[in-house]
Design a protein around this motif. Structure first.
Motif, PDB file in Angstrom:
ATOM      1  N   ILE A  14       0.825  -1.213   0.000  1.00 56.70           N
ATOM      2  CA  ILE A  14       0.000   0.000   0.000  1.00 56.70           C
ATOM      3  C   ILE A  14       0.857   1.260   0.000  1.00 56.70           C
ATOM      4  N   ARG A  22       3.430  -2.943  -7.140  1.00 58.70           N
ATOM      5  CA  ARG A  22       2.586  -1.816  -6.739  1.00 58.70           C
ATOM      6  C   ARG A  22       2.208  -0.948  -7.940  1.00 58.70           C
ATOM      7  N   GLN A  26      -1.503  -0.217  -9.529  1.00 59.30           N
ATOM      8  CA  GLN A  26      -2.000   1.161  -9.610  1.00 59.30           C
ATOM      9  C   GLN A  26      -2.388   1.550 -11.028  1.00 59.30           C
ATOM     10  N   LEU A  79      -6.666   1.726   7.814  1.00 53.62           N
ATOM     11  CA  LEU A  79      -7.059   1.737   6.405  1.00 53.62           C
ATOM     12  C   LEU A  79      -8.481   1.206   6.233  1.00 53.62           C
ATOM     13  N   TYR A  81     -11.613   0.104   3.128  1.00 52.78           N
ATOM     14  CA  TYR A  81     -11.975  -0.139   1.738  1.00 52.78           C
ATOM     15  C   TYR A  81     -13.463  -0.479   1.707  1.00 52.78           C
ATOM     16  N   HIS A 115      -7.141  -9.502   3.412  1.00 54.14           N
ATOM     17  CA  HIS A 115      -6.183  -8.575   2.805  1.00 54.14           C
ATOM     18  C   HIS A 115      -5.702  -9.036   1.426  1.00 54.14           C
ATOM     19  N   ILE A 119      -6.476  -5.361  -0.181  1.00 52.91           N
ATOM     20  CA  ILE A 119      -5.210  -4.639  -0.372  1.00 52.91           C
ATOM     21  C   ILE A 119      -4.948  -4.379  -1.859  1.00 52.91           C
ATOM     22  N   LYS A 122      -7.537  -1.927  -3.333  1.00 53.85           N
ATOM     23  CA  LYS A 122      -7.353  -0.538  -2.915  1.00 53.85           C
ATOM     24  C   LYS A 122      -6.396   0.201  -3.859  1.00 53.85           C
ATOM     25  N   LEU A 123      -5.466  -0.522  -4.453  1.00 53.53           N
ATOM     26  CA  LEU A 123      -4.577   0.059  -5.445  1.00 53.53           C
ATOM     27  C   LEU A 123      -5.217   0.068  -6.838  1.00 53.53           C
TER      28      LEU A 123
END
Length: 264
Positions: A14, A22, A26, A79, A81, A115, A119, A122-123
């Protein structure tokens, strides 16, 4: 709708820009899937129900999330979501699997997203505005079982549901080491075998991967591998695999991520 298998990464993905996957996650909406799915079905390696398929996301209210990790700074436990649940998809999954003989599929109305699901999402979809539900894996079953289970879910693709398997092709967490060490042969060979088998359409081999040298060394439990088989099965007969991303962390964790495009 194509189906996907992603290396979901550790919790710290994250905020940790040094983890290569990552940037791949994204860039998902712009580079991988510009079209917005009606709903998302996640199959995470962090939900194992041994021998009975189980679904959550049965309410349209925002999903709870599970902080199913320990030892992190307080920031990570703040965090959120709040993606809505996808009760219509959860029920559809249940109906499809029950009809195909995988039932009776259970419902877990209390469980949030683990997660391995929230997780990466969320990206990938930071606005958290797409309905999400989750389906468990069953480590008491085989790779072939999970492929056939995925095949039963293929109709969801025509209904605008994005199916994502979330795990890792190699996942011996106990064998992690420094990043500057060479990747051990048992990990690189297994990862390379999977890549070759998938890209060359040797799905019978993929579905009997328990026979491959290094299987047990890479997967003490196959919970992080079986999401790949579900995603592959859901792409349907004649699907074509494409490698979208490949990187390593912790010396032994492969982030090989694949897209499965349905055959014509």
């Amino acid at each position: 709708m194509d189906t996907f298998f992603i290396g979901h990464g550790p919790v710290k993905v994250i905020i940790d820009e040094t983890i290569p996957v990552r940037s791949f996650l994204q860039a998902w909406k712009s580079d991988t899937l510009p079209e917005t799915p009606k709903a998302i079905l996640m199959i995470s390696g962090h939900w194992d129900t041994l021998d009975t398929p189980t679904v959550n996301g049965l309410a349209s209210e925002p999903n709870d999330i599970l902080y199913d990790f320990t030892g992190f700074p307080e920031f990570f436990y703040q965090l959120k979501y709040p993606a809505p649940g996808a009760p219509h998809v959860a029920q559809r999954v249940k109906d499809l699997l029950d009809t195909a003989g995988f039932g009776p599929v259970k419902e877990d109305k209390a469980r949030g997203l683990d997660h391995g699901a929230w997780i990466p999402l969320k990206l990938m979809y930071p606005d958290a505005n797409i309905p999400v539900c989750e389906l468990s894996v069953q480590t008491g079953k085989s790779a072939e079982y999970h492929y056939k289970l995925g095949s039963a879910l293929a109709p969801l693709r025509d209904e605008g549901v994005l199916i994502i398997g979330s795990g890792h092709v190699t996942h011996n967490f106990k064998a992690r080491g420094p990043e500057d060490k060479p990747i051990p042969k048992w990990a690189s060979d297994f990862d390379a075998w999977f890549k070759d088998a998938l890209l060359n359409g040797r799905y019978d081999d993929v579905n009997t991967c328990e026979k491959v040298e290094g299987y047990k060394m890479n997967h003490i439990k196959p919970d992080h591998l079986f999401p790949l088989h579900i995603a592959l099965g859901a792409a349907g007969e004649g699907a074509k695999a494409t490698l979208m991303h490949h990187s390593w962390t912790d010396n032994v964790i492969s982030y090989a991520s694949y897209r499965f495009t349905a055959g014509q």
